[in-house]
Each structure stands twice: as structure tokens, then as C-alpha cells.
Design an enzyme around this catalytic site. Structure first.
Site, PDB file in Angstrom:
ATOM      1  N   ARG A 118       0.679 -24.932   9.233  1.00  0.00           N
ATOM      2  CA  ARG A 118       1.843 -24.710   8.357  1.00  0.00           C
ATOM      3  C   ARG A 118       1.455 -24.167   6.978  1.00  0.00           C
ATOM      4  O   ARG A 118       2.209 -24.282   6.023  1.00  0.00           O
ATOM      5  CB  ARG A 118       2.672 -25.987   8.207  1.00  0.00           C
ATOM      6  CG  ARG A 118       3.272 -26.496   9.513  1.00  0.00           C
ATOM      7  CD  ARG A 118       4.307 -27.584   9.253  1.00  0.00           C
ATOM      8  NE  ARG A 118       4.884 -28.063  10.506  1.00  0.00           N
ATOM      9  CZ  ARG A 118       4.428 -29.112  11.181  1.00  0.00           C
ATOM     10  NH1 ARG A 118       3.385 -29.802  10.726  1.00  0.00           N
ATOM     11  NH2 ARG A 118       5.010 -29.487  12.305  1.00  0.00           N
ATOM     12  N   LYS A 140       4.645 -10.644   1.539  1.00  0.00           N
ATOM     13  CA  LYS A 140       5.122 -10.255   2.872  1.00  0.00           C
ATOM     14  C   LYS A 140       3.941 -10.247   3.842  1.00  0.00           C
ATOM     15  O   LYS A 140       2.950  -9.544   3.616  1.00  0.00           O
ATOM     16  CB  LYS A 140       5.782  -8.877   2.840  1.00  0.00           C
ATOM     17  CG  LYS A 140       7.209  -8.877   2.355  1.00  0.00           C
ATOM     18  CD  LYS A 140       7.829  -7.493   2.574  1.00  0.00           C
ATOM     19  CE  LYS A 140       9.286  -7.460   2.188  1.00  0.00           C
ATOM     20  NZ  LYS A 140       9.888  -6.135   2.439  1.00  0.00           N
ATOM     21  N   GLU A 182       2.972   5.678  -0.938  1.00  0.00           N
ATOM     22  CA  GLU A 182       3.547   4.529  -1.656  1.00  0.00           C
ATOM     23  C   GLU A 182       3.573   4.786  -3.162  1.00  0.00           C
ATOM     24  O   GLU A 182       4.485   4.336  -3.864  1.00  0.00           O
ATOM     25  CB  GLU A 182       2.753   3.257  -1.345  1.00  0.00           C
ATOM     26  CG  GLU A 182       3.003   2.679   0.044  1.00  0.00           C
ATOM     27  CD  GLU A 182       4.347   1.968   0.174  1.00  0.00           C
ATOM     28  OE1 GLU A 182       5.042   1.800  -0.847  1.00  0.00           O
ATOM     29  OE2 GLU A 182       4.700   1.594   1.300  1.00  0.00           O
ATOM     30  N   LYS A 214       6.042  -3.882  -9.216  1.00  0.00           N
ATOM     31  CA  LYS A 214       6.359  -4.708  -8.049  1.00  0.00           C
ATOM     32  C   LYS A 214       6.455  -6.182  -8.438  1.00  0.00           C
ATOM     33  O   LYS A 214       7.339  -6.900  -7.957  1.00  0.00           O
ATOM     34  CB  LYS A 214       5.321  -4.523  -6.951  1.00  0.00           C
ATOM     35  CG  LYS A 214       5.667  -5.305  -5.689  1.00  0.00           C
ATOM     36  CD  LYS A 214       4.821  -4.932  -4.498  1.00  0.00           C
ATOM     37  CE  LYS A 214       5.290  -5.682  -3.246  1.00  0.00           C
ATOM     38  NZ  LYS A 214       4.541  -5.290  -2.038  1.00  0.00           N
ATOM     39  N   GLU A 224      13.708 -11.092  -0.820  1.00  0.00           N
ATOM     40  CA  GLU A 224      14.409  -9.836  -0.528  1.00  0.00           C
ATOM     41  C   GLU A 224      15.884 -10.033  -0.184  1.00  0.00           C
ATOM     42  O   GLU A 224      16.387  -9.568   0.835  1.00  0.00           O
ATOM     43  CB  GLU A 224      13.703  -9.090   0.606  1.00  0.00           C
ATOM     44  CG  GLU A 224      13.998  -7.598   0.647  1.00  0.00           C
ATOM     45  CD  GLU A 224      13.191  -6.880   1.710  1.00  0.00           C
ATOM     46  OE1 GLU A 224      13.690  -6.744   2.823  1.00  0.00           O
ATOM     47  OE2 GLU A 224      12.046  -6.478   1.421  1.00  0.00           O
ATOM     48  N   ARG A 228      14.918  -6.738  -4.383  1.00  0.00           N
ATOM     49  CA  ARG A 228      13.655  -6.331  -3.766  1.00  0.00           C
ATOM     50  C   ARG A 228      13.849  -5.257  -2.694  1.00  0.00           C
ATOM     51  O   ARG A 228      12.904  -4.553  -2.330  1.00  0.00           O
ATOM     52  CB  ARG A 228      12.937  -7.559  -3.187  1.00  0.00           C
ATOM     53  CG  ARG A 228      11.546  -7.233  -2.670  1.00  0.00           C
ATOM     54  CD  ARG A 228      10.754  -8.474  -2.310  1.00  0.00           C
ATOM     55  NE  ARG A 228       9.455  -8.102  -1.772  1.00  0.00           N
ATOM     56  CZ  ARG A 228       8.467  -8.957  -1.523  1.00  0.00           C
ATOM     57  NH1 ARG A 228       8.624 -10.239  -1.754  1.00  0.00           N
ATOM     58  NH2 ARG A 228       7.312  -8.530  -1.039  1.00  0.00           N
ATOM     59  N   ASN A 232      12.072  -0.849  -0.474  1.00  0.00           N
ATOM     60  CA  ASN A 232      12.125  -0.258   0.863  1.00  0.00           C
ATOM     61  C   ASN A 232      12.480   1.225   0.830  1.00  0.00           C
ATOM     62  O   ASN A 232      12.753   1.820   1.876  1.00  0.00           O
ATOM     63  CB  ASN A 232      13.152  -1.003   1.732  1.00  0.00           C
ATOM     64  CG  ASN A 232      12.701  -2.413   2.064  1.00  0.00           C
ATOM     65  OD1 ASN A 232      11.526  -2.678   2.246  1.00  0.00           O
ATOM     66  ND2 ASN A 232      13.659  -3.339   2.112  1.00  0.00           N
ATOM     67  N   HIS A 235      11.529   3.611   3.641  1.00  0.00           N
ATOM     68  CA  HIS A 235      11.015   2.807   4.759  1.00  0.00           C
ATOM     69  C   HIS A 235      11.928   2.797   5.985  1.00  0.00           C
ATOM     70  O   HIS A 235      11.441   2.585   7.099  1.00  0.00           O
ATOM     71  CB  HIS A 235      10.767   1.371   4.287  1.00  0.00           C
ATOM     72  CG  HIS A 235       9.518   1.221   3.476  1.00  0.00           C
ATOM     73  ND1 HIS A 235       9.329   1.883   2.286  1.00  0.00           N
ATOM     74  CD2 HIS A 235       8.389   0.494   3.681  1.00  0.00           C
ATOM     75  CE1 HIS A 235       8.141   1.570   1.790  1.00  0.00           C
ATOM     76  NE2 HIS A 235       7.559   0.734   2.621  1.00  0.00           N
ATOM     77  N   HIS A 239       9.547   3.742   8.829  1.00  0.00           N
ATOM     78  CA  HIS A 239       9.165   2.820   9.903  1.00  0.00           C
ATOM     79  C   HIS A 239       9.504   3.408  11.275  1.00  0.00           C
ATOM     80  O   HIS A 239       8.754   3.231  12.245  1.00  0.00           O
ATOM     81  CB  HIS A 239       9.866   1.477   9.727  1.00  0.00           C
ATOM     82  CG  HIS A 239       9.206   0.582   8.719  1.00  0.00           C
ATOM     83  ND1 HIS A 239       9.732  -0.627   8.326  1.00  0.00           N
ATOM     84  CD2 HIS A 239       8.044   0.722   8.025  1.00  0.00           C
ATOM     85  CE1 HIS A 239       8.948  -1.184   7.431  1.00  0.00           C
ATOM     86  NE2 HIS A 239       7.916  -0.389   7.237  1.00  0.00           N
ATOM     87  N   HIS A 251       1.061   4.507   7.553  1.00  0.00           N
ATOM     88  CA  HIS A 251       2.271   3.948   6.939  1.00  0.00           C
ATOM     89  C   HIS A 251       2.725   4.740   5.716  1.00  0.00           C
ATOM     90  O   HIS A 251       3.896   5.125   5.611  1.00  0.00           O
ATOM     91  CB  HIS A 251       2.030   2.491   6.550  1.00  0.00           C
ATOM     92  CG  HIS A 251       3.175   1.889   5.799  1.00  0.00           C
ATOM     93  ND1 HIS A 251       4.406   1.637   6.378  1.00  0.00           N
ATOM     94  CD2 HIS A 251       3.300   1.514   4.495  1.00  0.00           C
ATOM     95  CE1 HIS A 251       5.225   1.123   5.478  1.00  0.00           C
ATOM     96  NE2 HIS A 251       4.586   1.039   4.335  1.00  0.00           N
TER      97      HIS A 251
END
Length: 338
Positions: A118, A140, A182, A214, A224, A228, A232, A235, A239, A251
Site C-alpha cells: 500500500r 502520476k 513536451e 507544473k 486533476e 491540472r 493534457n 494529449h 495518446h 510520447h
């Protein structure tokens, strides 16, 4: 050395310097003098820097898990394999994972850390431009599944991030281009970064500027919920392009292609003037990222994580350099705009 302090769901420090990999190893071993350490390392990084990582790997309590390079390694089998290594070695919650590589290593290593017992401590040592300016901070973590990117994951912050810009000197051209994708995203979101790109400044300062931006977003909206989502930008289509290429397109390069689509869509929606569109395209051309190639990605858009329960997609639209906004569009309308 530059230091940034992130205060999201927990506090952690980002250290930025050049040619200090040896010092980083010594500092980690000093901070964790008895703990077991598993280093998840990219296979190319392991080959290139084996001799420079002797300080770390000379300790018996430090184990190494070599991860094949590329997005295809960010899968459930590698995830389970790393968990098995931790369990066999009796790692406890007080022990440590180090993610040493690019975004793939950081995403996978971070997700393992978030779920083993955990939650176990982990440190990011990013080795690519993309991971230095973006993916190594923000919390993330994820793996890909069923040909869908980052579909299984968690928000889980690192204990620390150590950035050595000297590592960029051995970075392949395609990885640099991925990082530039990016970087362009941040330059569109933040006018200060846009201006910095046109100045003769050290890469360390450019990395710090992106991370500072950021950080300001993540501290306000860690999970998010709204703000936030701006990160994206590019993206949604990016993606989809990655998935269609079976992750052969890196990416950041896919994000750059996604930005081209997002620019044209923003213009069609009368949100972005022609003059601003030209600025964005010129920015992409500056880093050799502009392309007229079209991609049929409609089927892949339907699996996007940003689709809400009412069937609308949260799309990051551009209004001008330094000003973007999130708009909700129905999938049908969005597909027509492609």
C-alpha cells in the site's frame, strides 16, 4: 544546485544540477544507510552508465531490475515481475525503490511503489529530457493495458527527485525530440517559457522553468479535477496516435502531433486566431516537430481517459500563447472536428 519544493499531497524536493551522479548515489546511500533498495533501471541506461553507478550497485543491499527500453515495457507482466522481486527479497514499507530512466521507468516504478504494501518510498532519477521537465514530478504513475495508455495507475508522489542534466549528453536524437514535444506544450501554456526558448539559456534553467510551472498547477489540483487538465494539452490526440502506432512513436513526438491537431481544432472553433496558429506552428518547426501527416485515430479517441460520464471529452483548447482553456465537447462533435 537548484532546488524546488513541491507541496502537493505530500512535500518533496527536486534537486537540479549537472555532472553529479556520483554525489547523488552517495547522498541516497547516506540517507538510507540500512534500507534495502531496488533500482528499476532502463536497459540502455544500465549499459551506458554501468561504470558510473558502481557506488550504488557495490552495496549488497542494493538490487537491480533491468527494464527493456520502450513504452511496451510499461505492462502488467513487468509490473508483476517487479512486485515478485520485492516480495521475494522481503522488502518492507521502510525500504526504497529508485526509478532510474525515462518516463516509462518512472511511471512503472512509481506505480509499483504506490501499490506494494500500500505504498513504499521511491526516488526518481530521470535520464531523458521528457522525464526531467514533466513526468518525474506530479505524482502520476501508471501502466498501459489492453493497448490503452496509462489505463491502470495511481496518484503517488516520489520521496525526492534528482536531476543530472549531464545525462542528456548521451540521449539519442529521437528521445531529445520527444522531450521537445513536451517543452513546446509548456511554451504554449506559459508565455514566460515561450520567451525563454528564444533566449540563450542553460538547459538547467529551462528545465527549472517547466518544473516550476507544473509545480504551481499540481499544488493546486493534485488529482486533476480541473486546473491540472491543462497539462493534457495535445494529449487527447497524442495518446491516440501513440496507441495506433503501437507505441513506436515516442510520447513527446505524439504530443507534438496532438498539438497540431489541437491548434487546428481551436482555430475551427474560432478560439485561436490565424496569427497565433502560425506562432504555434513556427514553434513546432523550430524543434523539427511540425508535420502535415494525418492519422485516422477515431477508434482510439473513444478510449480516452478524459471522457466524462456524460459522454463529453475534456479538450484543452488554445486561445493564444500563454492562454488555454478546458472545454467539454461531445465525442461526436470532436470526431467531426478532426
Amino acid at each position: 544546485m537548484e532546488t524546488l519544493i513541491v507541496k502537493a499531497e505530500k512535500k518533496y524536493d527536486i534537486y537540479i544540477d549537472s555532472n553529479w551522479l556520483e554525489d547523488v548515489q552517495k547522498e541516497i546511500l547516506s540517507k538510507y544507510p540500512e534500507e534495502k533498495i531496488l533500482v528499476v533501471i532502463d536497459e540502455n541506461v544500465d549499459k551506458i552508465y554501468a561504470e558510473k553507478l558502481v557506488t550504488l550497485f557495490s552495496k549488497k543491499r542494493v538490487k537491480k531490475y533491468i527494464l527493456p527500453s520502450g513504452e511496451n515495457s510499461k505492462n502488467i507482466n513487468e509490473y508483476a515481475s517487479i512486485l515478485a522481486e520485492l516480495a521475494r527479497s522481503n522488502f518492507t514499507r521502510n525500504d526504497l525503490i529508485i526509478a532510474l530512466g525515462g518516463g516509462v521507468v518512472g511511471d512503472l516504478g512509481g506505480f509499483v511503489a504506490s501499490t506494494y504494501l500500500r505504498g513504499i518510498r521511491f526516488i526518481q532519477i530521470p535520464t531523458t529530457l521528457l522525464s526531467m521537465i514533466d513526468s518525474s514530478i506530479g505524482g502520476k504513475t501508471a501502466i498501459d493495458f489492453d493497448n490503452k495508455k496509462n489505463i491502470i495507475g495511481a496518484f503517488y508522489s516520489p520521496t525526492n527527485v534528482y536531476i543530472d542534466t549531464k545525462l542528456l549528453e548521451t540521449l539519442p536524437e529521437e528521445e531529445l525530440l520527444s522531450g521537445y514535444g513536451e517543452l513546446v506544450k509548456y511554451a504554449i501554456l506559459d508565455k514566460k517559457i515561450y520567451k525563454l526558448i528564444n533566449k540563450d539559456i542553460e538547459i538547467k534553467d529551462l528545465i527549472k522553468a517547466c518544473l516550476s510551472y507544473k509545480k504551481s498547477i499540481v499544488q493546486k489540483d493534485f488529482k486533476e479535477k480541473n486546473l491540472r487538465m491543462l497539462l493534457n494539452l495535445g494529449h487527447t490526440i497524442g495518446h491516440a496516435i501513440e496507441a495506433k502506432s503501437k507505441f513506436r512513436i515516442k510520447h513527446g513526438a505524439a504530443v507534438a502531433l496532438g498539438i497540431i491537431y489541437a491548434t487546428k481544432i481551436s482555430n475551427k472553433l474560432n478560439l485561436l486566431k490565424e496569427s497565433e496558429q502560425i506562432k504555434i506552428f513556427n514553434l513546432l518547426k523550430k524543434f523539427n516537430l511540425y508535420s502535415e501527416k494525418e492519422f485516422d485515430v477515431k477508434d482510439y479517441v473513444y478510449s480516452d481517459k478524459k471522457i466524462s460520464s456524460n459522454g463529453k471529452i475534456n479538450f484543452v483548447a488554445m486561445q493564444k500563447i500563454g492562454k488555454c482553456k478546458i472545454i467539454a465537447i461531445t465525442l461526436e462533435e470532436f470526431i467531426k472536428l478532426l
